[in-house]
Design a protein around this motif. Structure first.
Motif, short mmCIF file in Angstrom:
data_model
loop_
_atom_site.label_atom_id
_atom_site.label_comp_id
_atom_site.label_asym_id
_atom_site.label_seq_id
_atom_site.Cartn_x
_atom_site.Cartn_y
_atom_site.Cartn_z
N CYS A 106 0.87 -1.23 0.19
CA CYS A 106 0.17 0.01 0.08
C CYS A 106 1.02 1.45 0.01
O CYS A 106 2.19 1.16 0.49
N VAL A 107 0.37 2.32 -0.44
CA VAL A 107 0.88 3.63 -0.53
C VAL A 107 -0.16 4.39 0.51
O VAL A 107 -1.13 4.54 0.36
N ILE A 108 0.58 5.22 1.33
CA ILE A 108 -0.25 5.89 2.21
C ILE A 108 0.20 7.56 2.34
O ILE A 108 1.15 7.94 1.87
N GLY A 109 -1.05 8.39 2.66
CA GLY A 109 -0.95 9.73 2.63
C GLY A 109 -0.25 10.26 3.87
O GLY A 109 -0.32 9.31 4.90
N THR A 110 0.06 11.27 3.93
CA THR A 110 0.91 11.88 5.16
C THR A 110 0.11 11.97 6.60
O THR A 110 0.51 11.72 7.58
N THR A 111 -1.21 12.13 6.31
CA THR A 111 -2.28 12.27 7.63
C THR A 111 -2.26 10.73 8.12
O THR A 111 -2.21 10.55 9.33
N ALA A 112 -2.53 9.98 7.18
CA ALA A 112 -2.63 8.55 7.61
C ALA A 112 -1.44 8.15 8.30
O ALA A 112 -1.53 7.42 9.31
N LYS A 113 -0.31 8.53 7.81
CA LYS A 113 0.89 8.02 8.21
C LYS A 113 1.09 8.60 9.54
O LYS A 113 1.38 7.99 10.70
N LYS A 114 0.72 9.96 9.99
CA LYS A 114 0.68 10.33 11.06
C LYS A 114 0.01 9.80 12.26
O LYS A 114 0.35 9.78 13.19
N GLU A 115 -1.39 9.66 11.88
CA GLU A 115 -2.25 8.89 12.78
C GLU A 115 -1.63 7.68 13.08
O GLU A 115 -2.00 7.43 14.42
N LEU A 116 -1.08 6.85 12.13
CA LEU A 116 -0.98 5.63 12.46
C LEU A 116 0.54 5.30 12.97
O LEU A 116 0.91 4.48 13.99
N PHE A 117 1.62 6.16 12.69
CA PHE A 117 2.86 6.06 13.30
C PHE A 117 3.57 7.17 13.89
O PHE A 117 4.60 7.04 14.50
N GLY A 118 2.80 8.27 13.78
CA GLY A 118 3.51 9.50 14.72
C GLY A 118 4.50 9.93 13.77
O GLY A 118 4.64 9.88 12.66
N ASN A 119 5.55 10.17 14.51
CA ASN A 119 6.79 10.65 13.97
C ASN A 119 7.95 9.27 13.55
O ASN A 119 8.93 9.74 13.13
N GLU A 120 7.41 8.03 14.03
CA GLU A 120 8.01 7.23 13.62
C GLU A 120 8.40 6.77 12.14
O GLU A 120 7.34 7.06 11.32
N GLU A 121 9.25 5.99 11.76
CA GLU A 121 9.55 5.59 10.31
C GLU A 121 8.45 4.61 9.93
O GLU A 121 7.96 3.59 10.74
N ALA A 122 7.80 4.73 8.73
CA ALA A 122 6.60 3.93 8.26
C ALA A 122 6.91 3.08 7.16
O ALA A 122 6.34 2.06 6.81
N LEU A 123 7.93 3.50 6.28
CA LEU A 123 8.13 2.95 5.38
C LEU A 123 8.76 1.29 5.44
O LEU A 123 9.46 1.22 6.49
N GLY A 124 8.11 0.59 4.68
CA GLY A 124 8.56 -0.86 4.93
C GLY A 124 7.68 -1.55 6.15
O GLY A 124 8.07 -2.63 6.46
N GLN A 125 7.27 -0.82 6.91
CA GLN A 125 6.28 -1.32 8.32
C GLN A 125 5.05 -1.98 7.43
O GLN A 125 4.71 -1.81 6.36
N LYS A 126 4.63 -2.99 8.27
CA LYS A 126 3.19 -3.51 7.87
C LYS A 126 2.08 -2.88 8.58
O LYS A 126 2.26 -2.87 9.90
N ILE A 127 0.97 -2.78 8.00
CA ILE A 127 -0.22 -2.42 8.79
C ILE A 127 -1.28 -3.42 8.22
O ILE A 127 -1.15 -4.09 7.22
N ARG A 128 -2.29 -3.42 9.31
CA ARG A 128 -3.47 -4.47 9.01
C ARG A 128 -4.48 -3.66 8.46
O ARG A 128 -5.03 -2.73 8.83
#
Lengths: 404, 241
Positions: A152-174
């Motif tokens: 999946c490819v995610i937008g910045t808001t979705a990233k911020k809500e799920l990961f905060g300031n952490e690295e998201a690239l390469g992570q798995k989300i359900r």
């Protein structure tokens, strides 16, 4: 001219003599002018913002939707199939890219962060048509699409809500029933039409169908985005798509369309005409307050004439002509309302700058509406100042001098 | 007889004034003949309802006669319209009233400037002439005060300054001392007498007090809309130095 100047001088002296009353008199005008200018300026800013957003979409973009018009479609109007999208791509000439869109509202979960997100399933062409840019990683490609890869490819808001300031690239989300690897993060696009465009998760259409929701129906494509080749005539393409879709949806000769194709120009026209209507409506309401302000001026001026009857008597006795008395009161009303207009303009500019920042609308100074509002406030002074002024001018000097 | 040689300033002939119509008609003046010469000081006396106020209003060009003739410096006033009468008042007449009639919340200086404003006189000249007029009535230190900050006598002085700042040929005074005490009355009457004697301004004054009328050199008594008697005083009232 000298007489007018004299009247202006006398009027200014009168206004200065009772500043509180003058302020209360023009309060209505101040509010009216400020309201009209603020409404129109912010309305124009909104229209401009809408236009900008639409032109960002590109001029050769078309959308194919079920139902007609922009409102919620009536029940029973079928969605499109992937086959519809393929048919458009293959059978219509002048098409650069086609992206079928399926959406599902699913829970997205990373560790203990869970939220409901609108998930879009589409083809790789979507990123090009929608003018997304990649911030980190990559878009999904043809192969991901064909295999229905769990990416999946995610937008910045979705990233911020799920990961905060952490690295998201390469992570798995359900997402719903399956896990997906984040392979790309989109560059922020900001707000559009009151929604956050960056609160998005995009997956290959096949992935959404097979892995995340489990295929339920062939008619799962809610919208097909189509971009025309540069220089292609979108009107011709729209006609071709209409013919094709009527055929594919088996519509008889007497049946109306149950889908619509629009290009961005039409979208822009529809949206900006509705914001324009809203703006004129609000401006009209504000205009009424200007009218009420005018009545306020007339009211106070009539009271003022009665209150100053003796003063008018004195002026007449020492040789003021009745037209000079008329002019004095008229100029007084016009001066008051013009001052109110100027104060209203100043307040409106302050309000516009402040509110434009608050509701994120570009601030556009429009000299025209300011000039119109100023002349309107002056005209209000003339119109509503005339009756009191005439009453003052018609006073009999002896009666006026006797007035207590 | 040429106009220059004619010493009369005001000539009334068979002047009448009727208020109302039909049965409700009331004849306030019933055929008045009166001549006032330039430089006179005339007291108009009479009981209330005698018509003396109506006479003053007509003389002051604030009101028009119903019939008869009124010549002011050779001008037939009864033929003038409201605007022409305004201009006549502006250029030739001055008024003072029992109630002073100054503009409230307006300084003495601005009150005195007012008639000059209607004459379209420049700001600088307006200021100079108003200051001069206030000095001449004995208020050199009260120019910036508003009427509320002045005594009755001082207010009437401001009103006199306003009336004479345009150098009128006639000053109409309507009960000028009606609201003043005895000593202030004397001061105001001396001021009027001085304006009459030193500057040659014709003064026509309505009063019901004999002591005040005594300052004039001629008394006209009005009764029931007619002149009852018209008498020259043998001696002008003595002026205090």
């Amino acid at each position: 001219m000298n007489m007018l100047w004299n009247a202006f001088f006398i009027a200014l002296r009168e206004i200065r003599r009772n500043l509180t009353r003058a302020f209360l008199t023009v309060l209505g005008i101040i509010i009216g002018v400020a309201a009209v200018i603020t409404m129109v300026t912010l309305g124009q800013g909104t229209t401009q913002a809408v236009k900008n957003q639409i032109s960002n979409l590109g001029t050769n973009l078309m959308t194919l939707r079920p139902g007609v018009g922009f409102g919620p479609r009536s029940a029973g109007t079928p969605n499109f199939t992937q086959g519809d999208a393929d048919a458009v791509r293959e059978q219509i000439s002048g098409i650069a890219a086609v992206a079928p869109l399926m959406s599902a509202s699913l829970s997205s979960i990373h560790l203990q962060n869970a939220r409901s997100t609108q998930i879009t399933g589409t083809t790789p062409e979507y990123f090009m048509i929608s003018k997304w840019s990649i911030g980190e990683g990559r878009f999904f490609n043809e192969q991901d699409y064909r295999t229905g890869a769990a990416v999946c490819v995610i937008g910045t808001t979705a990233k911020k809500e799920l990961f905060g300031n952490e690295e998201a690239l390469g992570q798995k989300i359900r997402l719903g029933k399956a896990s997906c690897t984040i392979i790309g993060i989109l560059v922020s696009k900001g707000q559009s039409f009151g929604g956050d465009q960056d609160d998005t998760i995009v997956v290959p259409l096949t992935t959404l169908q097979r892995r995340l929701v489990g295929k339920t129906s062939a008619h799962d494509v809610r919208e097909i985005m189509i971009s025309a080749e540069d220089g292609a005539d979108t009107d011709v393409i729209i006609d071709d798509i209409n013919v094709l879709m009527r055929q594919r949806r088996s519509l008889g000769k007497n049946e109306a369309d149950n889908f619509s194709v629009r290009d961005t120009r039409q979208l822009a026209e529809t949206l900006s005409s509705s914001t324009k209507m809203m703006t004129s409506l609000l401006a009209a309401v504000a205009g009424v307050s200007l009218l009420v302000g005018g009545i306020g001026i007339m009211n106070i001026m009539l009271v003022s004439v009665t209150e100053r009857t003796r003063e008018i008597g004195i002026r007449l006795a020492i040789g003021a002509r009745s037209r000079e008395v008329l002019l004095q009161f008229l100029v007084e009303a016009v001066t008051l309302s013009s001052i109110g207009g100027v104060i209203g303009i100043a307040i409106a500019l302050g309000l516009c700058v402040g509110l434009a920042g608050l509701i994120q609308v570009p601030f556009q100074f429009d000299a025209r509406i300011n000039i119109i509002a100023f002349f309107f406030s002056t005209a209000v002074g003339v119109i509503f100042g005339f009756a009191p002024a005439r009453r003052a001018a018609r006073l009999d000097p002896i009666e006026a001098l006797r007035h207590e | 007889m040429s106009a220059e040689a004619d010493p009369s300033l005001i000539t009334l002939h068979e002047l009448t004034k009727t208020y109302g119509h039909g049965d409700a008609a009331f004849q306030a003046l019933r055929g008045v003949d009166l001549t006032i010469n330039k430089g006179e000081f005339v007291a108009v006396m009479g009981p209330s309802g005698s018509g003396k106020s109506t006479l003053m209003n007509v003389l002051g060009c604030l009101d028009t006669p119903t019939s008869g003739h009124y010549l002011y410096q050779g001008v037939p006033v009864e033929t003038l319209n409201a605007e022409q009468r305004s201009l006549l008042r502006r250029h030739a007449l001055g008024f003072i009233f029992q109630g002073f009639n100054l503009l409230a919340r307006t300084s003495a200086l601005e009150n005195v400037e007012l008639p000059l404003l209607y004459r379209g006189i420049s700001k600088k000249e307006r200021r100079e002439r108003a200051e001069e007029a206030l000095v001449s009535v004995g208020l050199p230190t009260k120019m910036r005060n508003t009427p509320a900050e002045l005594s009755g006598g001082q207010q009437q002085r401001v009103a006199i300054a306003r009336a004479v700042v345009t150098q009128p040929s006639t000053l109409f005074a309507d009960e000028p001392t009606g609201n003043l005490d005895t000593s202030t009355t004397a001061e105001i009457m001396e001021l009027l007498t001085r304006l009459n004697q030193d500057r040659g301004i014709t003064v026509v004054m309505v009063t019901h007090e004999d002591e005040v009328a005594a300052y004039a050199r001629r008394t006209v008594r009005v009764k029931d809309g007619l002149i009852e008697f018209d008498r020259l005083h043998h001696e002008p009232a003595p002026l205090q130095p």
